[in-house]
Design an enzyme around this catalytic site. Sequence first.
Site, PDB file in Angstrom:
ATOM      1  N   PRO A 206       0.882  -1.152   0.174  1.00 28.65           N
ATOM      2  CG  PRO A 206      -0.589  -1.599   1.640  1.00 28.65           C
ATOM      3  CD  PRO A 206       0.490  -1.926   1.076  1.00 28.65           C
ATOM      4  CB  THR A 208       4.222   1.431  -3.353  1.00 24.87           C
ATOM      5  OG1 THR A 208       3.033   0.673  -3.829  1.00 24.87           O
ATOM      6  CG2 THR A 208       4.999   0.948  -2.411  1.00 24.87           C
ATOM      7  CE  LYS A 210      -1.016  -1.237  -5.065  1.00 24.67           C
ATOM      8  NZ  LYS A 210      -0.253  -0.512  -3.887  1.00 24.67           N
ATOM      9  CB  THR A 211      -4.109   4.618  -7.228  1.00 22.41           C
ATOM     10  OG1 THR A 211      -4.542   3.492  -6.445  1.00 22.41           O
ATOM     11  CG2 THR A 211      -5.246   5.459  -7.486  1.00 22.41           C
ATOM     12  CD  GLU A 426      14.968   3.689  23.130  1.00 21.53           C
ATOM     13  OE1 GLU A 426      15.585   3.588  22.215  1.00 21.53           O
ATOM     14  OE2 GLU A 426      13.875   3.468  23.330  1.00 21.53           O
ATOM     15  CG  ASP A 502      12.757  -3.494  22.055  1.00 22.03           C
ATOM     16  OD1 ASP A 502      12.532  -2.735  20.969  1.00 22.03           O
ATOM     17  OD2 ASP A 502      13.312  -2.955  23.117  1.00 22.03           O
TER      18      ASP A 502
END
Length: 603
Positions: A206, A208, A210-211, A426, A502
């Site tokens: 989705p 990317t 296409k439409t 972190e 994680d």
Amino acid sequence: MNEVKPPKKSLLYYYAIVLLVVMLFNFLAMPWMAERQIREVDYNTFVSMVESAQVGQAEIQEQDNRILFTDKDGNTVYKTAMVPDADLTKRLLEAGVSTTGVEIEQTSLLVSLLGWILPLVVFIALGQFMSRKMMQKMGGPNAMAFGKSNAKVYVKSSEGIKFADVAGEDEAKENLQEIVDYLHDPTRYKEIGASMPKGVLLVGPPGTGKTLLAKAVAGEASVPFFSMSGSEFVEMFVGMGASKVRDLFKQAKEKAPCIVFIDEIDAIGKKRDGQLGGNDEREQTLNQLLTEMDGFEGNTGVIILAATNRPESLDPALTRPGRFDRRVPVELPDLKGREDILRVHARKIKVEGDVDYNRIARMASGASGAELANIVNEAALRAVRNGRDRATQADLEESIEVVIAGYQKKNAIMTDHEKRIVACHEIGHALVAAKQTNSAPVQKITIVPRTSGALGYTMQVEEGNHYLMSKEEIENKIATFTGGRAAEEVVFGSVTTGASNDIEQATKLARAMITRYGMSRDFDMVALETVNNQYLGGDASLACSPDTAAEVDRQVVELVKKQHEKAVRILRENREKLDQLSDFLYEKETITGETFMSILNAE
Ligand code: ADP
Ligand code: MG
Ligand code: ZN
């Protein structure tokens, strides 16, 4: 793009007109008609008429304070106001006037009957007419008004989307360019005997583009372009979708050469599974589509474009050569593609001149075109929020985090101790990543809470593209995922819930190594899992015996455990740096990749 749509009168339209007519009739005409038949006279006239025996019948309506009466022949009805008159009854009796009043009522009854029966008749007639139409549409070939495809027809226009608006995706554009060329000048292709593919299937995750690519084809090709979404074919009544398909192709053949675009084709193109209680309507629609696609020769000039992100769920009959001969993958953009997409969208907003798009593209690894478009827009919004008239590098960088990790949570208050734990967690990830030579260095770490629920955030950066991952690289990645928890253990000797995400990711990787990548000790190259949705999250389902599944579980645990131990070892060996870096992060809340490396490498 210009949209041409034939005007269509709906059922509602007809109903409204009928209702209006009935209402007008009732409110205006009826009282007028009723009034016209009754002549109003004064009381004296009434009395003199009674005395000269001109009155046939009379009715005394005491509530309404009036008298209705007719003449001798009963042709005309008169009305008069009642005046207190003690002799009235006597006078009427003497004159031999009948006072039943039945006859008089009948005239006005006729009028009111007309007022109620007429609309009823109209409605019944309309209902008959409608139901006949319905019957027609369910079966007959002359079902014109219903089951009509509501495809939007786009014709070429200068303001339309062009290939230049689609960044990256060069292979896809090349493929489609060829089709546009063919439609412009088919002779060149016909001379050599080449026929164009009948159908082109755009597949990819989705967002990317296409439409967008299909719209660009519409903008480039100077032929009619029919656009319809797969779900628009699906109707409540069996047979409606099929008739829509029929109509769409009929229109298309009339307008050939032209392009038909069916977006999200998986809505109608799902595999026919023959299960009990299957979806009849969908299967009929699909059958009709298959028939239509066979129905025209290669050179009639109708080219079908379709897009989906679930190609594996499509019916094999649909994807075989001769129907959709060509499958064009529209993949997530690579580094260069991301940079281009950012540039395309940055043209639409005002940006400071010195923005380093390459850097932003590297930070947004794995983002789709839609996400990149969103990042640019968020940057512009952030600039406005801060009262500036141009978006800057900082805006873009911050909006990557917004799009990927959610907004900064302004009033989330972490206790001092929590903040220390998050900083340590972190840094744990980053340190483990940096110490394993093959892991990508970090770009930035922050411990500002996000609305997505993440308390801290480590942005990894990929330096270039790579398509293969070695076993060592995956193992290192797992070690990096466990690094956060490992740091908590090393420094505080206790663990928190902060590592849930994680854990999930590490497990997913470890499982894939064993069941899909053939990277385990004793399963060799056997696939133990099949992927269901390649482009939508990549869920997998187990395809092995329960015994094997239990063994897989054991090995997954073993693998993650080993990497976890490795992470703990790395952090123990670098305990000093761990403390130093987490103190820095705790104080500053943000640390960039460069600062991180300089502290790490400082002596
Ligand atoms: P999908 O592949 O799901 O059909 P869309 O074509 O609807 O995705 O893309 C959504 C939005 O993302 C587009 O309107 C466009 O703004 C942006 N986008 C996606 N890919 C690209 C690209 N390659 N170049 C430019 N913009 C893109
Ligand atoms: Mg789409
Ligand atoms: Zn973590």
